[in-house]
Design an enzyme around this catalytic site. Structure first.
Site, mmCIF file in Angstrom:
data_model
loop_
_atom_site.group_PDB
_atom_site.id
_atom_site.type_symbol
_atom_site.label_atom_id
_atom_site.label_comp_id
_atom_site.label_asym_id
_atom_site.label_seq_id
_atom_site.Cartn_x
_atom_site.Cartn_y
_atom_site.Cartn_z
ATOM 1 N N HIS A 56 0.838 -1.206 0.000
ATOM 2 C CA HIS A 56 0.000 0.000 0.000
ATOM 3 C C HIS A 56 0.870 1.253 0.000
ATOM 4 C CE1 HIS A 56 -2.828 2.946 1.991
ATOM 5 N NE2 HIS A 56 -3.580 2.490 1.001
ATOM 6 N N ASP A 103 -6.216 1.845 -1.951
ATOM 7 C CA ASP A 103 -6.893 1.525 -0.696
ATOM 8 C C ASP A 103 -7.720 0.250 -0.826
ATOM 9 O OD1 ASP A 103 -5.744 3.843 0.260
ATOM 10 O OD2 ASP A 103 -7.628 4.945 0.482
#
Length: 138
Positions: A63, A105
């Site tokens: 991420h 996300d």
């Protein structure tokens, strides 16, 4: 629903996509994003260095790399829209940055869900000082 309300209240002071990201995490894992993922391992939360401690921490590493590939965007402050279709996260229509942030996300939230069985409570509130190794490259 009560947990959702508590998380929403806790996140009111959070700006931008962090609010949406938190709601994605809650929806995918059923876990409170603040207590379960904010200070997990070496990469979940602000910053990150060393070697990811497990699959969940690797989700955070990936991420971070995803956000790092968005130099012209502001991933922590740009808001985006998303919804669920048949339980799946679907990023809404928005700017190029909003869509790419949402996809980062979304991928992380799904990664957290896929690795729930290996989530290890010993890595919650993990001290940064134990993340000494040189960081991997994205």
């Amino acid at each position: 629903m009560r947990t959702l309300w508590i998380v929403a209240v806790c996140l009111i002071g959070v700006e931008g996509s962090l609010l949406e990201f938190g709601m994605m995490i809650l929806g995918e894992t059923g876990k409170n994003p603040l207590t379960s993922y904010s200070f997990y391992g070496c990469y979940c939360g602000v910053g990150g260095k060393g070697t990811p401690k497990d699959a969940t921490d690797r989700c955070c590493f990936v991420h971070d790399c995803c956000y790092g590939n968005l130099p012209d965007c502001s991933p922590k402050t740009d808001r985006y829209k998303y919804h669920r279709e048949n339980g799946a996260i679907v990023c809404g229509k928005g700017t190029s940055c909003e869509n790419r942030i949402c996809e980062c996300d979304r991928a992380a939230a799904i990664c957290f869900r896929k690795n729930l069985k290996t989530y290890n409570y010993i890595y919650r509130n993990y001290p940064d000082i134990l993340c000494k190794e040189e960081s991997e490259k994205c």
